[in-house]
Design an enzyme around this catalytic site. Sequence first.
Site, PDB file in Angstrom:
ATOM      1  CE1 TYR A  94      60.041  53.251  50.092  1.00 22.78           C
ATOM      2  CE2 TYR A  94      60.557  50.910  50.005  1.00 22.78           C
ATOM      3  CZ  TYR A  94      59.997  51.986  50.659  1.00 22.78           C
ATOM      4  OH  TYR A  94      59.391  51.811  51.877  1.00 22.78           O
ATOM      5  CG  HIS A 182      65.518  52.550  38.140  1.00 23.39           C
ATOM      6  ND1 HIS A 182      64.948  51.544  38.887  1.00 23.39           N
ATOM      7  CD2 HIS A 182      64.887  53.702  38.503  1.00 23.39           C
ATOM      8  CE1 HIS A 182      64.001  52.053  39.657  1.00 23.39           C
ATOM      9  NE2 HIS A 182      63.956  53.358  39.456  1.00 23.39           N
ATOM     10  CB  SER A 237      47.854  24.199  27.129  1.00 20.33           C
ATOM     11  OG  SER A 237      49.148  24.681  26.799  1.00 20.33           O
ATOM     12  N   GLY A 238      48.908  22.559  24.399  1.00 19.68           N
ATOM     13  CA  GLY A 238      49.270  22.835  23.021  1.00 19.68           C
ATOM     14  C   GLY A 238      50.246  23.982  22.906  1.00 19.68           C
ATOM     15  N   GLY A 239      50.534  24.633  24.050  1.00 18.69           N
ATOM     16  CA  GLY A 239      51.497  25.724  24.050  1.00 18.69           C
ATOM     17  C   GLY A 239      52.912  25.233  24.245  1.00 18.69           C
ATOM     18  CB  VAL A 240      56.134  27.052  23.943  1.00 15.40           C
ATOM     19  CG1 VAL A 240      57.614  26.727  24.156  1.00 15.40           C
ATOM     20  CG2 VAL A 240      55.899  27.551  22.528  1.00 15.40           C
ATOM     21  CB  SER A 242      51.899  22.329  28.615  1.00 11.71           C
ATOM     22  OG  SER A 242      51.377  22.516  27.317  1.00 11.71           O
TER      23      SER A 242
END
Length: 536
Positions: A94, A182, A237-240, A242
């Site tokens: 596009y 593409h 949060s205990g996640g990677v 944070s």
Amino acid sequence: MTTSGTASHHAVVLILDYGSQYTQLITRRVRELCMFSMLFPGDASLDRIKSVNPRVVILSGGPNSVHVEGSPRVPDGFFEYCAENKVPVLGICYGMQMITHLLGGEVKPAVHGGEYGRMPMDITPASQLFDFIAAPTVNVWMSHGDEAVKLPDGFTAVAKSHQGAIVAIEAPERQIYGFQFHPEVMHTEHGMEMIKHFLVGIAKVSADWNMGQVLEEQLQKIAEQVGPEEHAICALSGGVDSTVAATLVHKVLGDRLHCVFVDNGLLRLNEQQRVMDTFNNHLHLPVTCVDHSKVMLARLAGVSDPEAKRKAIGAEFIEVFKNYANELEAKLGKKPKFLVQGTLYPDVIESCPPPGSGQKHSHTIKSHHNVGGLPKDLQFTLIEPFRELFKDEVRAVGRLLGVPEQFIKRHPFPGPGLAVRVLGDVTDGNKLDTLREVDEIFVNTIREYGLYDDIWQAFAVFLPVKAVGVQGDQRTHSHVVALRAVTSADGMTADWYSFTPAFLRDVSNRICNKVRSVNRVVYDITSKPPGTIEWE
């Protein structure tokens, strides 16, 4: 997203998004070449484009037709700005049609009804775009219903499909180029080389961006932003994301960083104990655990809409941090002014401005609790060192900081927790407890089969339906759960993981035998797009 420190340190390859499912892939491909890329909505103002001083602009593909009233397009003065500042422009799909249409060419519906999928094209080897390719024919990935039939003055067609459509154009003197196909998808032969050739060979962009530089820049930026005396709170949060953010900021602030882990009542089975053990015994971060579960669940009672859930959770998190800041003020004699978050680039992209913001072609996929879900009266200055990074890039920074590998490889877990994995009201009945049991069985079975590191994310979803079953020779009318496991590089696109029938049979039997309130298990085989990874 505002102009960043990263943008001021590196040459910026700016991608304007016109709605293609492959747009984020363009952003990734540029970064794989060690160049800094940014993604703006296609209707970004000219002032916003100027604010990042782009070295190159790429116009993405999209589902629109240039003939439709109100179809997206670059702002007035865009091409004049690029010409004056010698900024090369590349239109893809596009994007190429828009270049043709706006600069005086002609675009019409394709004679043969369009071209889709992998198709051969014949190239002009002497052209700037293809002078590095020896073969006269290349197979590329097409996806278009319109095509350029007349080019603007100064443009040359340098590739045509076997059906005769113009599929690559260039105007070297104007530094404007276009691909109707593409190059960013893996199905296009020499696709990555085409992107590299355009950026390095034609646009002369330097490969000057890597995670080591990002780390050093962020350390310096945080030190300047916070200063030598101010304190900060980190939302863990205990996640990677944070955790790596906390590790990075702690390196600068030391004991002036105060980490908070909130038990919001929406955690997985034994999550609080596991996370706190990791923080205390492996990462050695100073962390305070706040139990906010009763308040959070009361706030969510009766809330079923996914957006409403996310905004309620974001607001409650901020209340915890405000209260904690007041407690610290009593101890320290000053209130922390800064809040550290592990916000990622995909969070920002998916939480893009909603209707009414003036960006009419940018759709909010979902308001992440740490972006679109934040209250207006935040009362903190945000520190978000990874706001322009993808998940795998944050993992690379984590390795440079010495975060243990077993933690780096941990699957993502959403900030809103199980609230977005229980469809509907999370407080109705024992949905959360049921989901915790099912999720634990699913993930443990994946680990047992040795598949955990092959999967980007795996989890269970509690569905708001019941099904008839037979358990112990008795009729049951019990809950239905869905299992989801996906592969991905960055979370922007994903495909479902192809488990063996033996695995699916085993995990289904384990769930139905051990979780008495569940009698039916289904497996989600939806990619992203059209779905998202999480169900809400």
